[in-house]
Design a protein around this motif. Structure first.
Motif, PDB file in Angstrom:
ATOM      1  N   HIS A  31     -35.472 193.024  62.545  1.00 24.13           N
ATOM      2  CA  HIS A  31     -34.217 193.554  63.095  1.00 24.13           C
ATOM      3  C   HIS A  31     -33.011 192.738  62.640  1.00 24.13           C
ATOM      4  O   HIS A  31     -33.152 191.543  62.363  1.00 24.13           O
ATOM      5  CB  HIS A  31     -34.262 193.494  64.637  1.00 24.13           C
ATOM      6  N   ASP A  34     -32.529 188.813  63.757  1.00 22.40           N
ATOM      7  CA  ASP A  34     -33.731 187.966  63.683  1.00 22.40           C
ATOM      8  C   ASP A  34     -33.564 186.797  62.701  1.00 22.40           C
ATOM      9  O   ASP A  34     -34.000 185.677  63.009  1.00 22.40           O
ATOM     10  CB  ASP A  34     -34.967 188.781  63.266  1.00 22.40           C
ATOM     11  N   HIS A 147     -42.017 192.621  65.101  1.00 22.49           N
ATOM     12  CA  HIS A 147     -42.132 191.290  64.478  1.00 22.49           C
ATOM     13  C   HIS A 147     -43.557 191.064  63.966  1.00 22.49           C
ATOM     14  O   HIS A 147     -43.769 190.565  62.867  1.00 22.49           O
ATOM     15  CB  HIS A 147     -41.791 190.181  65.478  1.00 22.49           C
TER      16      HIS A 147
HETATM   17 ZN   LIG Z   1     -36.311 191.207  66.394  1.00 20.11          ZN
END
Ligand SMILES: [Zn+2]
Length: 253
Positions: A31, A34, A147
């Protein structure tokens, strides 16, 4: 046993003042935001030292909000803009958005293929990505399913796919030749074995995080991110004898 472990980690830590020199680094994240949370201080340090840093952001970030009525396209546009601004503060040269739908990832062959394409295009020596498994000792935010998927797909893309001329052969037709990545680093603030001194770049990391306004300043959910970040990196730094540090699991390919 415990004593032996301690000596090893101290030796690794003390060698970190001179972190290995990499010409090109790629951060592969699920994302927008991150890369900054996991490795922003190290990214700024790499860029400062002349390393070319590229980001690959796999999803469109369209689930990173609280309003079910907001259009996906609107939130995606906001988050891409925020990500570009954050990357600029850290000195990142290029941000690639793969555009997968946020929250829908699995570590399948399509995702692997697309990450291999990025690795062969940008030829990083070092890839930084998510832990490819659930960290059950950490709060659940660290183990977002996207993730785990990106971590696993990226590890598989690094080895064996990127280096294997027989893997994803259609990429050869695009002129994307096999490439050997030297190391993978996984941000791991609790159990890392490689520490990067970010004392000089912590302020840049915090400034970059503030660019992700839709995430760090959600209405009714404001938190003191500066204080939280400083505390965490001070604690990590203590383990390595630095004022502030980020820690990673360092894997030689
Ligand atoms: Zn993330």
């Amino acid at each position: 046993m415990a004593k032996k472990k301690k000596v090893v980690s101290r030796r690794v830590a003390s060698s970190n003042g001179k972190a290995p020199k990499f010409d090109r680094v790629m951060v592969v994240s699920a994302h927008p935001d991150d890369p900054e949370f996991g490795a922003g201080g190290s990214v700024a340090k790499f860029a400062m030292d002349g390393t070319k840093v590229t980001y690959v952001i796999v999803t469109d970030g369209s689930q990173g909000g609280e309003d079910p009525k907001q259009k996906d396209s609107e939130l995606t546009a906001i988050r891409q803009k925020e990500q570009l601004a954050a990357a600029k503060i850290l000195g990142v040269k290029k941000v690639e958005f793969l555009g997968y739908k946020d929250g829908h990832l699995s570590p399948d062959l399509k995702l692997r293929h697309d990450i291999v394409r990025m690795i062969r295009k940008h030829k990083p020596d070092l890839v930084i990505t998510h832990l490819p498994g659930r960290a059950i000792e950490a709060p659940m935010g660290a183990s977002h399913p996207d993730h785990l998927a990106v971590g696993e797909a990226t590890m598989a893309a690094v080895y064996p796919d990127s280096r294997n001329p027989r893997a994803f052969r259609s990429l050869l037709k695009e002129g994307l030749e096999p490439h050997v990545v030297k190391e993978v680093w996984i941000p791991y603030w609790m159990k890392g074995d490689h520490f990067v001194d970010i004392s000089k770049t912590l302020d840049q990391k915090i400034a970059a995080l503030h660019k992700h306004k839709s995430q760090v300043a959600k209405p009714g959910n404001e938190w003191d991110i500066d204080k939280w970040i400083r505390k965490r990196h001070r604690e990590v730094g203590k383990k390595a004898g630095y004022r502030y540090a980020e820690s990673f699991k360092r894997i030689t390919v």
